[in-house]
Design a protein around this motif. Sequence first.
Motif, mmCIF file in Angstrom:
data_model
loop_
_atom_site.group_PDB
_atom_site.id
_atom_site.type_symbol
_atom_site.label_atom_id
_atom_site.label_comp_id
_atom_site.label_asym_id
_atom_site.label_seq_id
_atom_site.Cartn_x
_atom_site.Cartn_y
_atom_site.Cartn_z
ATOM 1 N N GLY A 133 0.838 11.226 9.284
ATOM 2 C CA GLY A 133 0.676 11.096 10.580
ATOM 3 C C GLY A 133 1.715 11.241 11.593
ATOM 4 N N ASP A 134 1.992 10.523 12.534
ATOM 5 C CA ASP A 134 3.103 10.461 13.570
ATOM 6 C C ASP A 134 4.509 9.979 12.810
ATOM 7 O OD1 ASP A 134 1.548 11.541 15.347
ATOM 8 O OD2 ASP A 134 1.071 9.628 16.128
ATOM 9 N N ILE A 135 4.271 9.236 11.716
ATOM 10 C CA ILE A 135 5.656 8.502 11.174
ATOM 11 C C ILE A 135 6.001 9.185 9.877
ATOM 12 C CG2 ILE A 135 6.922 6.519 10.429
ATOM 13 C CD1 ILE A 135 4.815 4.941 12.056
ATOM 14 N N GLN A 136 7.038 10.247 9.953
ATOM 15 C CA GLN A 136 7.232 11.202 9.023
ATOM 16 C C GLN A 136 8.630 10.841 8.150
ATOM 17 O OE1 GLN A 136 6.731 14.880 11.199
ATOM 18 N NE2 GLN A 136 4.414 14.864 10.864
ATOM 19 N N HIS A 137 8.667 9.975 7.323
ATOM 20 C CA HIS A 137 9.772 9.609 6.788
ATOM 21 C C HIS A 137 9.594 8.862 5.237
ATOM 22 C CE1 HIS A 137 9.526 5.396 7.869
ATOM 23 N NE2 HIS A 137 9.345 5.713 9.125
ATOM 24 N N TYR A 138 10.379 8.837 4.519
ATOM 25 C CA TYR A 138 10.341 8.004 3.170
ATOM 26 C C TYR A 138 10.276 6.791 3.594
ATOM 27 C CZ TYR A 138 10.258 12.136 0.208
ATOM 28 O OH TYR A 138 10.187 13.251 -0.449
ATOM 29 N N GLY A 139 9.420 5.838 2.549
ATOM 30 C CA GLY A 139 9.834 4.426 2.776
ATOM 31 C C GLY A 139 8.442 3.935 3.651
ATOM 32 N N GLN A 140 7.734 4.512 4.400
ATOM 33 C CA GLN A 140 6.419 4.027 5.184
ATOM 34 C C GLN A 140 5.482 4.019 4.177
ATOM 35 O OE1 GLN A 140 5.932 8.113 6.947
ATOM 36 N NE2 GLN A 140 4.334 7.226 7.383
ATOM 37 N N GLU A 141 4.526 3.004 4.598
ATOM 38 C CA GLU A 141 3.415 2.396 3.566
ATOM 39 C C GLU A 141 2.091 3.260 4.126
ATOM 40 O OE1 GLU A 141 2.329 -1.413 2.493
ATOM 41 O OE2 GLU A 141 0.504 -1.175 3.756
ATOM 42 N N LEU A 142 1.738 3.913 3.164
ATOM 43 C CA LEU A 142 0.478 4.810 2.982
ATOM 44 C C LEU A 142 -0.598 4.330 2.525
ATOM 45 C CD1 LEU A 142 2.357 8.204 2.504
ATOM 46 C CD2 LEU A 142 1.775 7.570 4.804
ATOM 47 N N SER A 143 -1.843 4.606 2.687
ATOM 48 C CA SER A 143 -2.982 3.935 2.103
ATOM 49 C C SER A 143 -4.161 4.927 2.019
ATOM 50 C CB SER A 143 -3.482 2.550 2.737
ATOM 51 O OG SER A 143 -3.995 3.107 4.270
ATOM 52 N N ALA A 144 -4.969 4.660 1.038
ATOM 53 C CA ALA A 144 -6.213 5.379 0.499
ATOM 54 C C ALA A 144 -7.211 4.444 0.102
ATOM 55 C CB ALA A 144 -5.869 6.495 -0.365
ATOM 56 N N LYS A 145 -8.324 4.590 0.404
ATOM 57 C CA LYS A 145 -9.472 3.874 -0.096
ATOM 58 C C LYS A 145 -9.807 4.261 -1.642
ATOM 59 C CE LYS A 145 -14.450 2.746 0.347
ATOM 60 N NZ LYS A 145 -15.721 2.958 1.345
ATOM 61 N N LYS A 146 -10.054 3.360 -2.472
ATOM 62 C CA LYS A 146 -10.156 3.603 -3.919
ATOM 63 C C LYS A 146 -11.656 3.887 -4.102
ATOM 64 C CE LYS A 146 -10.132 1.890 -8.655
ATOM 65 N NZ LYS A 146 -9.907 0.829 -9.697
ATOM 66 N N ILE A 147 -11.886 5.386 -4.591
ATOM 67 C CA ILE A 147 -13.339 5.826 -4.863
ATOM 68 C C ILE A 147 -13.250 6.203 -6.300
ATOM 69 C CG2 ILE A 147 -13.537 6.391 -2.514
ATOM 70 C CD1 ILE A 147 -12.978 9.298 -3.062
ATOM 71 N N PHE A 148 -12.241 6.427 -7.126
ATOM 72 C CA PHE A 148 -12.196 6.960 -8.510
ATOM 73 C C PHE A 148 -11.920 6.235 -9.461
ATOM 74 C CE2 PHE A 148 -9.574 9.638 -11.613
ATOM 75 C CZ PHE A 148 -10.605 10.439 -12.132
ATOM 76 N N HIS A 149 -12.853 6.071 -10.587
ATOM 77 C CA HIS A 149 -12.390 5.116 -11.698
ATOM 78 C C HIS A 149 -11.347 5.456 -12.885
ATOM 79 C CE1 HIS A 149 -14.059 2.799 -15.148
ATOM 80 N NE2 HIS A 149 -13.628 3.666 -15.743
#
Length: 266
Positions: free
Chosen positions: A145-161
């Motif tokens: 997104g707008d914050i483009q650097h290492y160290g930021q927290e990113l997330s994703a919804k779990k949908i895969f076994h």
Amino acid sequence: MTSTMTSIRLCTGEVRHHRLRPAVNRFTYGVFFIRVSLRGTAHQASELSCSGFSHNRFNLLSFFDKDHGDGQQTPLAWVENLLLSEGIADADGDITLQCFPRVFGYVFNPVSFWFCHRQDGELRAVVCEVRNTFGEKHIYLLDTGDIQHYGQELSAKKIFHVSPFCAIEGQYRFRFMRTSRDIGEQHQTQHVARIEYDDDAGPLLLTSIAGSEQNMTATSIARVMLRYPLMTFGVVARIHLQALYLWFKRVPFFSKPLPPANEVSR
């Protein structure tokens, strides 16, 4: 198909895993992995081979294009097409793939990371290619997104076994870090990928993989082969061993569902 790679770095470090409940389970394993720079001034694959390592050919260690992405396109073409199809057009800098190499022709990558940068070197997106022991895979696309650097927290919804001891619910939280320092006359870079998993009840798993870069040479290959013999075979063996520990501890078991309809999620 013609493949381009600009450099390959060998990294040595460790994998950490800590399960918080309903039974505590933790382990740390020493590992090595490679970081493959896919974009830049192209070199022929033969220029990147050294004694003990080959590209698309059998060796002590090797990197095969078909092990990554869709197995049909080159890794670079696949990830470029994926980013464009998801509306990310400004990842026009270096793209680095972090993964386990084949060891004596065998590899299993529970997760591979594709670090996609802008031309100014900032991190634009991370593609997480996740595989399970049933031969299935899923792609989590992490958009910075707008914050483009290492160290930021990113997330994703779990949908895969992945594990039969985790339900398909909740979300992953990712942090990717890199630090550099000079040790004598050598410049060393360390890479850390942290993945934390929260189910609907809260934090459940804390995991990470970390490693320090070194040149891919015959000497460095010999060193890791002596220190971690048959490492990729051990990855699968340890997955099943840890599953057995959880079963003995009577951690609830979840049957494998059908794979998700979409290969890519954000």
